[in-house]
Write an enzyme that holds these catalytic residues in place. Structure first.
Site, short mmCIF file in Angstrom:
data_model
loop_
_atom_site.label_atom_id
_atom_site.label_comp_id
_atom_site.label_asym_id
_atom_site.label_seq_id
_atom_site.Cartn_x
_atom_site.Cartn_y
_atom_site.Cartn_z
N MET A 58 17.98 37.87 5.53
CA MET A 58 19.16 38.46 4.89
C MET A 58 19.54 37.82 3.56
O MET A 58 20.40 38.35 2.86
CB MET A 58 20.35 38.42 5.84
CG MET A 58 20.75 37.05 6.34
SD MET A 58 21.86 36.10 5.28
CE MET A 58 23.35 37.08 5.32
N TYR A 59 18.91 36.72 3.19
CA TYR A 59 19.21 36.10 1.89
C TYR A 59 18.72 37.02 0.78
O TYR A 59 17.53 37.28 0.65
CB TYR A 59 18.54 34.74 1.75
CG TYR A 59 19.03 33.68 2.71
CD1 TYR A 59 20.24 33.80 3.38
CD2 TYR A 59 18.27 32.54 2.94
CE1 TYR A 59 20.68 32.82 4.25
CE2 TYR A 59 18.71 31.55 3.82
CZ TYR A 59 19.91 31.70 4.47
OH TYR A 59 20.33 30.73 5.34
N ASP A 60 19.65 37.50 0.00
CA ASP A 60 19.33 38.45 -1.08
C ASP A 60 18.56 39.66 -0.55
O ASP A 60 17.66 40.18 -1.22
CB ASP A 60 18.51 37.76 -2.18
CG ASP A 60 19.36 37.44 -3.39
OD1 ASP A 60 20.56 37.72 -3.39
OD2 ASP A 60 18.81 36.88 -4.36
N SER A 61 18.89 40.07 0.66
CA SER A 61 18.28 41.27 1.27
C SER A 61 16.75 41.21 1.27
O SER A 61 16.08 42.21 1.03
CB SER A 61 18.77 42.54 0.55
OG SER A 61 20.18 42.65 0.61
N GLY A 62 16.22 40.02 1.52
CA GLY A 62 14.77 39.86 1.58
C GLY A 62 14.14 39.27 0.34
O GLY A 62 13.00 38.81 0.38
#
Length: 295
Positions: A58-62
């Site tokens: 989920m960090y920066d949506s991948g």
């Protein structure tokens, strides 16, 4: 750099883990670094002996996973030379099964993470949070991920001690893979984990590799009326976690740092490293050189 075993497992990691959350793009957070800006920091960490790296889907949506995979492929000649951890739980899409700890999502999430990281396996796969789905289902899915060779170990992050104990018991009773470490929130400004979680991990032989050892920058000197950093003015989560009641801790850290003419970050990190059960704190970085504040 020193190296330690992660809890009672056989896995050896560098005493410092480089957190990759800040690497990706600037669309979600202005203080995130692009791949080109992140590479010198990651390279400096590797040259200092860091072999342990942590990210999440989920960090920066991948985007963080994709950047992490490309950076590590350039910085290491062999996949065996570094320890890579990622996490799953938070929604990665609009569907009802795009998040959580169901077998459906866990199995899909690890495959998606491996694709973004461009690796065949991760060394440690973590459940990022606890949810209300049956933990028996989750632990069974994690066991199958290890058996399939997609992860070498499994871990947990940010939950109550009773939840962690229950998960370990369920896995042990079924003869399945147990967690080898706990990634919890722990630093000089937040010591609640000392009540139950850390004593539990010590008793079970579980390694502790805490996140936020610098309190998301709060203990580095950026906590003031004029913080002077981009992140300090653009990190609402930190604002909700630390406040005016924590400034006594910040002032104490600064006093020790001033006395020794070292950065406040060094004092705060040294304290965490010296606590019982702590294996490898996760340190995020958006610049190479910490500043020494004027006394």
């Amino acid at each position: 750099m020193r190296y330690v075993r992660l809890g009672s497992s056989g896995l050896q990691v560098s005493r410092i883990c480089l957190g990759m959350m800040s690497f990706g793009d600037t669309l979600q957070r202005q203080w995130h670094l692009t791949e080109n800006a992140a590479e010198p920091i990651a390279r400096e960490a590797v040259e200092a002996g860091v072999t342990f790296f942590d990210t999440a889907d989920m960090y920066d949506s991948g985007a963080s996973e994709a950047v992490t995979g490309r950076l590590l492929s350039r910085l290491f000649q062999r996949r065996e030379d570094y320890v890579l951890a990622t996490k799953g739980y938070f929604p990665m899409g609009p569907g009802r099964n795009d998040g959580g700890l169901s077998r459906k999502h866990v199995m899909s999430a690890i495959d998606a993470s491996l694709t973004r990281l461009a690796v065949d396996y991760v060394d440690r796969y973590q459940i990022h949070r606890w949810d209300d789905r049956p933990i028996e289902e989750t632990m069974s899915a994690l066991h199958d991920i290890v058996r399939a060779g997609k992860a070498r170990y499994v871990d947990a992050s940010s939950m109550y001690a009773w939840q962690f104990a229950k998960a370990q018991h369920v896995a042990a009773a079924a003869g399945q893979t147990q967690f080898i470490s706990m990634q919890n929130h722990y630093n000089l400004a937040y010591r609640g984990e000392e009540r139950e979680m850390i004593p539990l991990c010590l008793d079970l032989g579980v390694g502790v590799n805490p996140c936020s050892p610098l309190a998301r920058g709060f203990l580095t000197g950026r906590a003031s009326d004029d913080p002077g950093t981009l992140r300090a003015g653009n990190d609402p989560l930190a604002d909700s976690m630390y406040g005016a009641h924590d400034f006594e801790v910040v002032h104490a850290v600064q006093a020790v740092a001033d006395e020794r003419s070292v950065p406040m970050a060094q004092v705060a990190l040294a304290w965490v490293l010296g606590r019982p059960g702590i294996c490898a704190p996760i340190v995020g970085a958006t610049k190479s050189e910490p500043q020494v504040r004027a006394a």
